[in-house]
Design a protein around this motif. Structure first.
Motif, PDB file in Angstrom:
ATOM      1  N   THR A  39       0.828  -1.209   0.000  1.00  0.00           N
ATOM      2  CA  THR A  39       0.000   0.000   0.000  1.00  0.00           C
ATOM      3  C   THR A  39       0.861   1.257   0.000  1.00  0.00           C
ATOM      4  O   THR A  39       0.578   2.228  -0.716  1.00  0.00           O
ATOM      5  CB  THR A  39      -0.938  -0.005   1.216  1.00  0.00           C
ATOM      6  OG1 THR A  39      -1.681  -1.225   1.245  1.00  0.00           O
ATOM      7  CG2 THR A  39      -1.906   1.155   1.145  1.00  0.00           C
ATOM      8  N   ALA A  40       1.932   1.249   0.800  1.00  0.00           N
ATOM      9  CA  ALA A  40       2.834   2.406   0.838  1.00  0.00           C
ATOM     10  C   ALA A  40       3.474   2.635  -0.524  1.00  0.00           C
ATOM     11  O   ALA A  40       3.597   3.787  -0.987  1.00  0.00           O
ATOM     12  CB  ALA A  40       3.904   2.198   1.904  1.00  0.00           C
ATOM     13  N   ALA A  41       3.870   1.568  -1.202  1.00  0.00           N
ATOM     14  CA  ALA A  41       4.471   1.699  -2.533  1.00  0.00           C
ATOM     15  C   ALA A  41       3.467   2.251  -3.524  1.00  0.00           C
ATOM     16  O   ALA A  41       3.808   3.087  -4.380  1.00  0.00           O
ATOM     17  CB  ALA A  41       5.007   0.343  -2.995  1.00  0.00           C
ATOM     18  N   ALA A  42       2.207   1.811  -3.433  1.00  0.00           N
ATOM     19  CA  ALA A  42       1.177   2.283  -4.355  1.00  0.00           C
ATOM     20  C   ALA A  42       0.912   3.773  -4.160  1.00  0.00           C
ATOM     21  O   ALA A  42       0.786   4.533  -5.137  1.00  0.00           O
ATOM     22  CB  ALA A  42      -0.110   1.488  -4.130  1.00  0.00           C
ATOM     23  N   ILE A  43       0.850   4.223  -2.914  1.00  0.00           N
ATOM     24  CA  ILE A  43       0.595   5.638  -2.635  1.00  0.00           C
ATOM     25  C   ILE A  43       1.749   6.502  -3.147  1.00  0.00           C
ATOM     26  O   ILE A  43       1.534   7.544  -3.785  1.00  0.00           O
ATOM     27  CB  ILE A  43       0.392   5.847  -1.123  1.00  0.00           C
ATOM     28  CG1 ILE A  43      -0.894   5.148  -0.668  1.00  0.00           C
ATOM     29  CG2 ILE A  43       0.341   7.334  -0.780  1.00  0.00           C
ATOM     30  CD1 ILE A  43      -1.072   5.096   0.834  1.00  0.00           C
ATOM     31  N   ALA A  47      -4.841   5.318  -0.396  1.00  0.00           N
ATOM     32  CA  ALA A  47      -4.494   4.889  -1.753  1.00  0.00           C
ATOM     33  C   ALA A  47      -5.611   5.237  -2.732  1.00  0.00           C
ATOM     34  O   ALA A  47      -5.356   5.735  -3.842  1.00  0.00           O
ATOM     35  CB  ALA A  47      -4.202   3.395  -1.764  1.00  0.00           C
ATOM     36  N   PHE A  48      -6.856   4.972  -2.347  1.00  0.00           N
ATOM     37  CA  PHE A  48      -7.991   5.337  -3.191  1.00  0.00           C
ATOM     38  C   PHE A  48      -7.979   6.832  -3.496  1.00  0.00           C
ATOM     39  O   PHE A  48      -8.128   7.251  -4.648  1.00  0.00           O
ATOM     40  CB  PHE A  48      -9.308   4.970  -2.492  1.00  0.00           C
ATOM     41  CG  PHE A  48      -9.796   3.584  -2.788  1.00  0.00           C
ATOM     42  CD1 PHE A  48     -10.194   3.222  -4.063  1.00  0.00           C
ATOM     43  CD2 PHE A  48      -9.880   2.646  -1.784  1.00  0.00           C
ATOM     44  CE1 PHE A  48     -10.664   1.948  -4.341  1.00  0.00           C
ATOM     45  CE2 PHE A  48     -10.341   1.371  -2.038  1.00  0.00           C
ATOM     46  CZ  PHE A  48     -10.740   1.011  -3.319  1.00  0.00           C
ATOM     47  N   ASP A  49      -7.808   7.637  -2.450  1.00  0.00           N
ATOM     48  CA  ASP A  49      -7.828   9.090  -2.624  1.00  0.00           C
ATOM     49  C   ASP A  49      -6.678   9.573  -3.500  1.00  0.00           C
ATOM     50  O   ASP A  49      -6.786  10.622  -4.161  1.00  0.00           O
ATOM     51  CB  ASP A  49      -7.756   9.780  -1.259  1.00  0.00           C
ATOM     52  CG  ASP A  49      -9.008   9.542  -0.421  1.00  0.00           C
ATOM     53  OD1 ASP A  49     -10.042   9.187  -1.013  1.00  0.00           O
ATOM     54  OD2 ASP A  49      -8.931   9.692   0.813  1.00  0.00           O
ATOM     55  N   ALA A  50      -5.569   8.822  -3.531  1.00  0.00           N
ATOM     56  CA  ALA A  50      -4.416   9.200  -4.348  1.00  0.00           C
ATOM     57  C   ALA A  50      -4.581   8.797  -5.806  1.00  0.00           C
ATOM     58  O   ALA A  50      -3.719   9.099  -6.642  1.00  0.00           O
ATOM     59  CB  ALA A  50      -3.142   8.570  -3.776  1.00  0.00           C
TER      60      ALA A  50
END
Length: 461
Positions: free
Chosen positions: A31-35, A93-96
């Motif tokens: 998740t951190a990588a995706a954001i 992540a969704f918001d990003a």
């Protein structure tokens, strides 16, 4: 110009969609990588197989759940809510702008290389409950975590024997754990932290069991375990797990030649972990477009060899090694086929020793001959133990068997529903260079039936 209708070039369909980065695994690292990637202006897809369907949990994929799920595991909506509650960064992540697909497994990774040179681009196979499809990527990040090293003993096929990673997932990610009193095998950091986690959540920890003469984990963690009043039994091995219709009810241990019975409903295997990288194992070496992050990027570590020897020293030869295919230790070392097949005199005389005359022990060959590791869990429960037993019996180092795609159980109806280009369907029967073996349906009874390169097979499909 002559065109070879059997040439694969240009026949593979392009992926359905393409992303700058695809990330497999929506834990903390993924998740951190995706954001971070989304904030950098990249198109990002984040996929995670959780929530895992109850049927797949029942076959211990991807973790060794051991039948200790509550009824909550059968409620998909509730399980999704639990995942978001356990990882609030998914909302970030969704918001990003990250596209997040939960309940979606990555079952195959395909790249051009020595065995394949006609793909339009690297492709990742995905599947959810309704369909299977391919996506393309510029870069792939694998954040699939780790799984438990699992060892078998008499009674380990009862509900209630599970892995520490599955214990953590059911307790903290899903809030769907059916455990009241547990016994933990292993004494490294994983085992000690598991004991403390259980204790904090009000689960009665009956003890920590270690076959070695000393605790393997750090003294600081051990001090916390001792303060919590959790007993630690070193120099102790499991004899068997007893129980009834609901699974494990007690464990029989042996210490200094004396048997000890401990009541428990769960036996948690915290012997060690290995990176959950079967997606890469089945596709070839990592290239410049692939990066591993999180626990799957760390080397595995376990006390599997010592535990395996200690268990094998007292467990009968009929002890099950592979639950899926009902393979015993005697079957494995004897290199015998599944018991539902006939065993001729010649096959019955076969053993690991006779097979060794042809060269070093090949775990994939053993898998094909005995079917150990070929069941629904795809070797997740048995591949480490199989390697340990083969190494001890042969006196040589033996690596675990390899994986093959699909690395997750996929219903055939999902793959069968795939839209296949007409060009791909042409000449499929001779793609592997065996035109003399098969005659396609559409040439049977025509002038082309026996024409070179078009038919002429000695068998009709």
């Amino acid at each position: 110009m002559t065109v070879d209708i059997h040439d694969l070039t240009g026949k593979f369909a392009p992926p359905e969609t393409r992303y700058d980065i695809v990330i497999v695994g929506a834990g903390a690292a993924g998740t951190a990588a995706a954001i971070a990637a989304a904030h950098g202006g990249l198109g990002v897809l984040l996929v995670d197989e959780n929530p895992v369907p109850p049927g797949m949990m029942g076959t211990d994929v991807p973790l060794y759940y051991g039948g200790r799920m509550t009824a909550a595991a059968a409620n998909p909506g509730r399980m999704v809510e639990a995942i978001f509650a356990a990882n609030p960064q998914l909302e970030v992540a969704f918001d990003a702008g990250v596209e997040v697909l939960l309940g979606t497994c990555a079952w195959g990774l395909y790249r051009n290389g020595p065995a394949m040179k006609t793909l339009p681009e690297p492709m990742l196979g995905l599947a959810d409950a309704t369909r299977a499809w391919m996506v393309g990527y510029g870069a792939l990040i694998v954040a699939t975590g780790a799984r438990d090293v699992v060892l078998g003993f008499p009674g380990w096929d009862r509900p209630g024997v599970m892995g520490a990673q599955a214990f953590h997932a059911l307790l903290t990610r899903y809030a769907a754990l059916a455990t009241r009193r547990m016994l933990i095998f292993g004494s490294d950091s994983l085992a000690l932290e598991t004991a403390l986690l259980a204790h904090r959540h009000g689960i009665d920890v009956a003890g920590i069991v270690e076959v070695a003469d000393a605790v393997r984990g750090p003294s600081g963690l051990l001090a916390h375990v001792t303060t919590a009043g959790i007993a630690v039994l070193t120099g102790t091995v499991i004899v068997r797990a007893d129980g009834g219709i609901d699974g494990v009810e007690r464990a029989v241990l042996r210490r200094d030649g004396v048997d000890i019975t401990i009541d428990c409903d769960t036996i948690c295997l915290a012997i060690g972990t290995e990176p959950a990288t079967e997606l890469l194992d089945a596709s070839g070496p990592v290239d410049a477009t692939i990066r591993l992050v999180g626990d799957c990027a760390l080397p595995g570590g376990s006390a599997a060899a010592g535990w395996s020897r200690a268990i094998a020293a007292i467990a009968p030869p009929e002890t099950i090694v592979c639950q899926c295919e009902d393979v015993t230790r005697a079957d494995l070392i004897g290199v015998q086929p599944p018991r539902y097949l006939d065993r001729s005199v010649a096959i019955a005389a076969r053993s690991l020793a006779t097979l060794g005359h042809d060269g070093p022990v090949d775990p994939d060959q053993i898998k094909r001959l005995t079917r150990a590791g070929m069941g629904a869990c795809q070797g997740r429960r048995c591949r480490t133990q199989v390697a340990c037993l083969l190494a001890d019996a042969s006196g040589t180092a033996v690596a675990p068997a390899t994986y093959r795609a699909p690395v997750r159980p996929i219903p055939l109806k999902l793959l069968a529903d795939w839209d296949e280009p007409a060009a791909m369907a042409t000449g499929w029967d001779v793609w592997f260079g065996i035109p003399t073996q098969w005659t396609p349906y559409d040439t049977i009874g025509t002038a082309d039936e026996h024409a070179p390169g078009l038919g002429g097979g000695n068998m009709h499909v």
